[in-house]
Design a protein around this motif. Sequence first.
Motif, mmCIF file in Angstrom:
data_model
loop_
_atom_site.group_PDB
_atom_site.id
_atom_site.type_symbol
_atom_site.label_atom_id
_atom_site.label_comp_id
_atom_site.label_asym_id
_atom_site.label_seq_id
_atom_site.Cartn_x
_atom_site.Cartn_y
_atom_site.Cartn_z
ATOM 1 N N ARG A 247 0.892 -1.252 -0.008
ATOM 2 C CA ARG A 247 0.071 -0.016 -0.120
ATOM 3 C C ARG A 247 0.744 1.260 -0.029
ATOM 4 N NH1 ARG A 247 0.236 -2.157 5.144
ATOM 5 N NH2 ARG A 247 0.709 -0.583 6.664
ATOM 6 N N GLU A 248 1.654 1.369 -1.039
ATOM 7 C CA GLU A 248 2.541 2.590 -1.280
ATOM 8 C C GLU A 248 1.714 4.144 -0.976
ATOM 9 O OE1 GLU A 248 4.258 -0.849 -3.553
ATOM 10 O OE2 GLU A 248 2.287 0.096 -3.464
ATOM 11 N N LYS A 249 2.415 5.052 -0.420
ATOM 12 C CA LYS A 249 1.879 6.208 -0.365
ATOM 13 C C LYS A 249 2.000 6.780 -1.685
ATOM 14 C CE LYS A 249 2.157 10.443 2.611
ATOM 15 N NZ LYS A 249 3.013 11.081 3.466
ATOM 16 N N TYR A 250 2.873 6.570 -2.634
ATOM 17 C CA TYR A 250 3.079 7.316 -3.451
ATOM 18 C C TYR A 250 3.281 6.639 -4.831
ATOM 19 C CZ TYR A 250 4.653 10.975 -0.128
ATOM 20 O OH TYR A 250 4.698 11.668 0.676
ATOM 21 N N ASP A 251 2.709 6.957 -5.976
ATOM 22 C CA ASP A 251 3.124 6.230 -7.293
ATOM 23 C C ASP A 251 4.243 6.512 -7.740
ATOM 24 O OD1 ASP A 251 0.428 5.195 -7.420
ATOM 25 O OD2 ASP A 251 -0.374 6.672 -8.454
ATOM 26 N N TYR A 252 4.742 7.663 -7.708
ATOM 27 C CA TYR A 252 6.117 7.996 -8.290
ATOM 28 C C TYR A 252 6.906 8.834 -7.044
ATOM 29 C CZ TYR A 252 3.153 7.258 -12.126
ATOM 30 O OH TYR A 252 2.273 6.696 -12.733
ATOM 31 N N LEU A 253 8.188 8.766 -6.805
ATOM 32 C CA LEU A 253 9.098 9.571 -6.068
ATOM 33 C C LEU A 253 10.127 9.990 -6.619
ATOM 34 C CD1 LEU A 253 9.328 9.458 -2.352
ATOM 35 C CD2 LEU A 253 11.322 9.290 -3.528
ATOM 36 N N TYR A 254 10.446 11.270 -6.531
ATOM 37 C CA TYR A 254 11.884 11.645 -7.252
ATOM 38 C C TYR A 254 13.141 11.675 -6.112
ATOM 39 C CZ TYR A 254 15.431 15.155 -8.995
ATOM 40 O OH TYR A 254 16.469 15.424 -9.411
ATOM 41 N N GLU A 270 11.060 26.544 -12.539
ATOM 42 C CA GLU A 270 10.409 25.928 -13.712
ATOM 43 C C GLU A 270 10.291 24.406 -13.673
ATOM 44 O OE1 GLU A 270 12.378 29.512 -16.628
ATOM 45 O OE2 GLU A 270 12.890 27.471 -16.822
ATOM 46 N N TRP A 271 11.529 24.017 -13.329
ATOM 47 C CA TRP A 271 11.707 22.495 -13.196
ATOM 48 C C TRP A 271 10.663 22.024 -12.318
ATOM 49 C CZ3 TRP A 271 12.728 18.961 -9.370
ATOM 50 C CH2 TRP A 271 13.060 17.713 -9.773
ATOM 51 N N ILE A 272 10.430 22.357 -10.886
ATOM 52 C CA ILE A 272 9.626 21.883 -10.140
ATOM 53 C C ILE A 272 8.033 21.848 -10.375
ATOM 54 C CG2 ILE A 272 9.151 23.983 -8.427
ATOM 55 C CD1 ILE A 272 9.517 20.362 -7.357
ATOM 56 N N ALA A 273 7.870 23.124 -11.196
ATOM 57 C CA ALA A 273 6.436 23.356 -11.591
ATOM 58 C C ALA A 273 5.943 22.289 -12.682
ATOM 59 C CB ALA A 273 6.106 24.468 -11.808
ATOM 60 N N TYR A 274 7.116 22.184 -13.529
ATOM 61 C CA TYR A 274 6.714 21.260 -14.833
ATOM 62 C C TYR A 274 6.566 19.877 -14.143
ATOM 63 C CZ TYR A 274 7.922 18.379 -18.750
ATOM 64 O OH TYR A 274 7.769 17.518 -19.768
ATOM 65 N N HIS A 275 7.439 19.327 -13.248
ATOM 66 C CA HIS A 275 7.391 17.967 -13.051
ATOM 67 C C HIS A 275 6.249 17.610 -11.954
ATOM 68 C CE1 HIS A 275 11.516 17.750 -14.640
ATOM 69 N NE2 HIS A 275 11.144 16.638 -15.217
ATOM 70 N N VAL A 276 5.752 18.805 -11.170
ATOM 71 C CA VAL A 276 4.727 18.346 -10.229
ATOM 72 C C VAL A 276 3.445 18.277 -11.111
ATOM 73 C CG1 VAL A 276 3.410 19.510 -8.376
ATOM 74 C CG2 VAL A 276 5.451 19.484 -8.248
ATOM 75 N N ARG A 277 3.527 18.963 -12.103
ATOM 76 C CA ARG A 277 2.270 18.650 -13.085
ATOM 77 C C ARG A 277 2.392 17.479 -13.981
ATOM 78 N NH1 ARG A 277 1.845 19.526 -18.552
ATOM 79 N NH2 ARG A 277 -0.599 20.049 -19.538
ATOM 80 N N PHE A 278 3.620 17.259 -14.195
ATOM 81 C CA PHE A 278 4.071 15.898 -14.929
ATOM 82 C C PHE A 278 3.668 14.579 -14.315
ATOM 83 C CE2 PHE A 278 6.929 12.608 -16.135
ATOM 84 C CZ PHE A 278 6.777 12.457 -17.687
ATOM 85 N N PHE A 279 4.035 14.401 -12.956
ATOM 86 C CA PHE A 279 3.856 13.361 -12.162
ATOM 87 C C PHE A 279 2.424 13.166 -11.404
ATOM 88 C CE2 PHE A 279 8.561 13.323 -12.039
ATOM 89 C CZ PHE A 279 8.575 11.730 -12.519
#
Length: 513
Positions: A247-254, A270-279
């Motif tokens: 029962r993982e808390k996240y699907d994807y972790l960076y 730019e990087w964090i906004a892009y990848h929060v939307r992406f994941f």
Amino acid sequence: MAKERDQNTKDNKNLLICFLWNFSAELKLALMALLVLCTLATLLPFLPSSFSISASDLRFCISRIAVNSTPVNSTAVEKPVLDNAVMTEKPVLDKPPLSEETVLSNGVIKRTFTGYGWAAYNFVLMNAYRGGVNTFAVIGLSSKPLHVYAHPTYRCEWIPLNQSDNRILTDGTKILTDWGYGRVYTTVVVNCTFPSTTVINPKNTGGTLLLHATTGDLDRNITDSIPVLTETPNTVDFTLYESHRRREKYDYLYCGSSLYGNLSPQRIREWIAYHVRFFGERSHFVLHDAGGISEEVFEVLKPWIELGRVTIHDIRDQERFDGYYHNQFMVVNDCLHRYRFMTKWMFFFDVDEFLYVPVKETISSVMESLEEYSQFTIEQMPMSSQLCYDGDGPARTYRKWGFEKLAYRDVKKVPRRDRKYAVQPRNVFATGVHMSQNLQGKTYHRAEGKIRYFHYHGSISQRREPCRHLYNGTRIVHDNNPYVLDTTMRDIGLAVKTFEIRTIGDRLLRTRQ
């Protein structure tokens, strides 16, 4: 009346003469010392440059004079000065060198060698984590020459908190993860797996894991016993290690590498906004601050921290230990084992790299198609970090985000380019920067049709406008290197900006380069 005044004056003069006569030796000595110091101060400018007297030398001379000139009637307060001087000299006089020579019966001179201190630590602990009912991982650094030229070994011992329970010993398996890139220190992951029939801390009563690190010297047994993990009673959740109850808390972790240097707040924004939307919503980002997260960069990340999307680890203390690229191999391995049971997939890439999936795909659909693999690698699309597309005119171009205007892709043919990767962390024992070589299961290397990453090398460390040259062509040559116009990332820019405004508001609109 005048007679009495003359008598008083005469008495005062006699008293002064008496006082000077009693302390004449001390006055002479003080005047002599003052004369010597004035003479030295006068002569020093005329002495040759090769001759020098330091302040410490003068202090030493003065202290010797003070010690030798101590009067007979000196008080008990002055005595420690003499005692300290004697104490300082005693070890030098009384301690002979430990290395001695012995002449053997055959005339050979037997020499000895005595070591003092440590050039590098035997083991530098970052942390240790439970990896199952009977297995643990210990992450740290160790002397690289020790592992290259000697044979250090590790043993793991579980000591139950309940003293009536038996201690358990097993051999540790060391994994060197940095492919020989270490410097003074190399990254070591020690896997402590106890017999399969054994459950460590079965009653959840607590205990301590000891790591016995031996240097591997042939003629002596130098072992450091290090308490690496302590479990207090009733703190272990054994259901985490049951595969049928995942029962993982996240699907994807960076998991980010060490961030260092003078990073650009705008590029990080730019990087964090892009990848929060992406994941998407079920994702999390772990960043490691090795000196790169300044106050300005932190302000860019703060809104996402408040939303629970970002966690920052301050790892600046690791700078004391000289390892490869701020010990990034150790850092990513710590992240792997720390969050191993919290996510289904774990991604490893840098903050100047942007993941991308084709328009008709989503990250979820791509990951579902790769579910049978424990690891897959991601192909690089190298982008220029200086050449900008000027299709909208200079004024509008400069207002765009970095990944919108840096639209020229390097198409020079090379044998191979670096790749980044993602893993299912439950199947991985240790990891690297570009891929893991220590895992169970299959690795997939042909995912370029499913997922890629655009690499803007060096752009993250430029605190200025990135556009150094503006072009309009679809194919150009710059510095004898061919480039083609690639608007893939440019076309996503508006959607990312809109997502940022809707999620955290306009608080970052005035972010500077």
